[in-house]
Design a protein around this motif. Structure first.
Motif, PDB file in Angstrom:
ATOM      1  N   VAL A 172       0.765  -1.188   0.204  1.00  0.00           N
ATOM      2  CA  VAL A 172       0.048   0.001   0.067  1.00  0.00           C
ATOM      3  C   VAL A 172       0.796   1.262   0.162  1.00  0.00           C
ATOM      4  O   VAL A 172       1.751   1.398   1.145  1.00  0.00           O
ATOM      5  CB  VAL A 172      -0.922   0.006   1.187  1.00  0.00           C
ATOM      6  CG1 VAL A 172      -1.724   1.307   1.168  1.00  0.00           C
ATOM      7  CG2 VAL A 172      -1.967  -1.282   1.212  1.00  0.00           C
ATOM      8  N   LEU A 173       0.829   2.169  -1.049  1.00  0.00           N
ATOM      9  CA  LEU A 173       1.421   3.474  -1.066  1.00  0.00           C
ATOM     10  C   LEU A 173       0.520   4.395  -0.371  1.00  0.00           C
ATOM     11  O   LEU A 173      -0.432   4.733  -0.894  1.00  0.00           O
ATOM     12  CB  LEU A 173       1.678   3.740  -2.413  1.00  0.00           C
ATOM     13  CG  LEU A 173       2.514   5.076  -2.605  1.00  0.00           C
ATOM     14  CD1 LEU A 173       3.672   5.089  -2.006  1.00  0.00           C
ATOM     15  CD2 LEU A 173       2.533   5.440  -4.109  1.00  0.00           C
ATOM     16  N   ILE A 174       0.732   5.015   0.885  1.00  0.00           N
ATOM     17  CA  ILE A 174       0.110   6.118   1.516  1.00  0.00           C
ATOM     18  C   ILE A 174       0.272   7.279   0.749  1.00  0.00           C
ATOM     19  O   ILE A 174       1.304   7.657   0.507  1.00  0.00           O
ATOM     20  CB  ILE A 174       0.608   5.896   2.978  1.00  0.00           C
ATOM     21  CG1 ILE A 174       0.692   4.399   3.526  1.00  0.00           C
ATOM     22  CG2 ILE A 174      -0.341   6.804   3.813  1.00  0.00           C
ATOM     23  CD1 ILE A 174      -0.600   3.793   3.658  1.00  0.00           C
ATOM     24  N   GLY A 175      -0.808   8.071   0.859  1.00  0.00           N
ATOM     25  CA  GLY A 175      -0.855   9.516   0.252  1.00  0.00           C
ATOM     26  C   GLY A 175      -0.313  10.283   1.419  1.00  0.00           C
ATOM     27  O   GLY A 175       0.198   9.916   2.451  1.00  0.00           O
ATOM     28  N   ALA A 184      -8.864  16.729   9.818  1.00  0.00           N
ATOM     29  CA  ALA A 184     -10.346  16.712   9.426  1.00  0.00           C
ATOM     30  C   ALA A 184     -10.702  15.046   9.403  1.00  0.00           C
ATOM     31  O   ALA A 184     -11.360  14.618   9.898  1.00  0.00           O
ATOM     32  CB  ALA A 184     -10.698  17.077   8.008  1.00  0.00           C
ATOM     33  N   TYR A 185      -9.596  14.209   8.946  1.00  0.00           N
ATOM     34  CA  TYR A 185      -9.663  12.873   9.026  1.00  0.00           C
ATOM     35  C   TYR A 185      -9.725  12.419  10.236  1.00  0.00           C
ATOM     36  O   TYR A 185     -10.531  11.423  10.792  1.00  0.00           O
ATOM     37  CB  TYR A 185      -8.554  12.062   8.041  1.00  0.00           C
ATOM     38  CG  TYR A 185      -8.819  10.708   8.023  1.00  0.00           C
ATOM     39  CD1 TYR A 185     -10.004  10.119   7.800  1.00  0.00           C
ATOM     40  CD2 TYR A 185      -7.576  10.099   8.122  1.00  0.00           C
ATOM     41  CE1 TYR A 185     -10.010   8.731   7.626  1.00  0.00           C
ATOM     42  CE2 TYR A 185      -7.747   8.408   7.883  1.00  0.00           C
ATOM     43  CZ  TYR A 185      -9.050   8.027   7.866  1.00  0.00           C
ATOM     44  OH  TYR A 185      -8.955   6.645   7.558  1.00  0.00           O
ATOM     45  N   PHE A 203     -13.533   7.347   4.663  1.00  0.00           N
ATOM     46  CA  PHE A 203     -13.037   8.560   4.585  1.00  0.00           C
ATOM     47  C   PHE A 203     -11.549   8.479   4.017  1.00  0.00           C
ATOM     48  O   PHE A 203     -10.926   9.212   3.328  1.00  0.00           O
ATOM     49  CB  PHE A 203     -12.933   9.296   5.900  1.00  0.00           C
ATOM     50  CG  PHE A 203     -14.455   9.866   6.164  1.00  0.00           C
ATOM     51  CD1 PHE A 203     -15.112  10.857   5.489  1.00  0.00           C
ATOM     52  CD2 PHE A 203     -14.895   9.255   7.189  1.00  0.00           C
ATOM     53  CE1 PHE A 203     -16.548  11.022   5.824  1.00  0.00           C
ATOM     54  CE2 PHE A 203     -16.413   9.309   7.827  1.00  0.00           C
ATOM     55  CZ  PHE A 203     -16.934  10.504   6.892  1.00  0.00           C
ATOM     56  N   GLY A 204     -10.744   7.502   4.457  1.00  0.00           N
ATOM     57  CA  GLY A 204      -9.425   7.331   4.111  1.00  0.00           C
ATOM     58  C   GLY A 204      -8.830   6.743   2.908  1.00  0.00           C
ATOM     59  O   GLY A 204      -7.611   6.805   2.641  1.00  0.00           O
ATOM     60  N   GLY A 205     -10.009   6.565   2.067  1.00  0.00           N
ATOM     61  CA  GLY A 205      -9.771   5.961   0.837  1.00  0.00           C
ATOM     62  C   GLY A 205      -8.898   6.826  -0.047  1.00  0.00           C
ATOM     63  O   GLY A 205      -8.296   6.602  -1.208  1.00  0.00           O
ATOM     64  N   ALA A 206      -9.223   8.274   0.156  1.00  0.00           N
ATOM     65  CA  ALA A 206      -8.714   9.246  -0.838  1.00  0.00           C
ATOM     66  C   ALA A 206      -7.363   9.445  -0.420  1.00  0.00           C
ATOM     67  O   ALA A 206      -6.582  10.159  -1.286  1.00  0.00           O
ATOM     68  CB  ALA A 206      -9.442  10.485  -0.503  1.00  0.00           C
TER      69      ALA A 206
END
Length: 245
Positions: A172-175, A184-185, A203-206
């Motif tokens: 998984v490449l984290i943004g 906000a998250y 919400f974390g999908g973005a």
């Protein structure tokens, strides 16, 4: 149809099964995950398998001790358990639980490649009627016809027939959310309750840039892995389906 018990309160695991045609009975294991993690000396991937097996065995013991009404009439039951951990820099990152811990996790993993490990354990329970019929002994009052066997089986306790475990991993490449986006998250409290302080189905999908592997592993339950385990124990996967396709 073979009833399925999900040994987890995870909404994502339940939804994965439902989307795959299986409507599971939920029995929460109540395993002390932190205690097991503190004493464990293996790899992060091995830890997820150990946690999933501990959850499965805890639920198996409860079913054997007193099967819930939802399993009444079943002579075979499948129990599915899973656990997930994010690995970064050789260490496990579980559920952070607090805003402060979530900030610490994100300061480390933002913009980095990580590994999401999911351990899976599948067990098959069967009823084993203890009677003259089961032993192959017959008498004048015990003719062992089909209705007799069915009645005895329905009232018999369950016992463990087989148990298998297997894990899977996805890169998984984290943004890199802005500080304002991260706050906000955090305010949603979603990251407090999921491995690695994020989930791709919320919400974390973005904030996930790329996956390399099975996305269901990241959600906590790989259906291909579970199917392999079920098939390895001699069951037909479509026999677990309960929802119209």
């Amino acid at each position: 149809m073979i009833p399925v018990v999900l040994a987890s309160q995870s909404p994502s695991r339940r939804q994965i099964l439902r989307d795959g045609g299986i409507d599971p009975v939920i029995i929460v294991s109540e395993v002390d995950e932190r205690a097991l993690e503190d004493d464990f000396t293996g790899s992060v991937g091995e830890l997820t398998t150990a946690l999933s097996e501990a959850k499965a065995r805890a639920v198996i013991d409860r079913i054997i001790g007193s099967a819930p009404p939802a399993l009444e009439g079943a002579d075979t039951v499948v129990v599915i358990a899973g656990d997930s951990l994010l690995e970064f820099d050789g260490r496990a990152i579980g559920k952070p639980g607090t805003a402060e811990r979530t900030r610490d996790v994100w300061s480390a993993i933002a913009g980095q490649w990580t590994q999401l490990h999911s351990g899976h354990t599948v067990a098959v329970l069967i009823r084993t009627p203890q009677s003259n019929c089961a032993a192959g002994l017959t008498g004048a009052d015990d003719r062992c016809d089909g209705s007799d066997r069915a009645a005895r089986t329905a009232s018999a306790p369950f016992e463990l027939s087989a148990l298998r475990s297997k894990r899977s991993a996805t890169s998984v490449l984290i943004g890199s959310p802005s500080p304002e986006e991260l706050e906000a998250y955090i305010a949603t409290e979603e990251p407090f309750h999921v491995a690695g302080a994020l989930t791709i189905d919320g919400f974390g999908g973005a904030f996930v840039d790329r996956l390399d592997g099975d996305h269901l592993t990241v959600l906590g339950l790989s259906l291909p892995v579970v199917r392999d385990l079920v098939t390895d124990m001699g069951l037909f996967w479509p026999d677990l389906w309960t929802l119209p396709r």
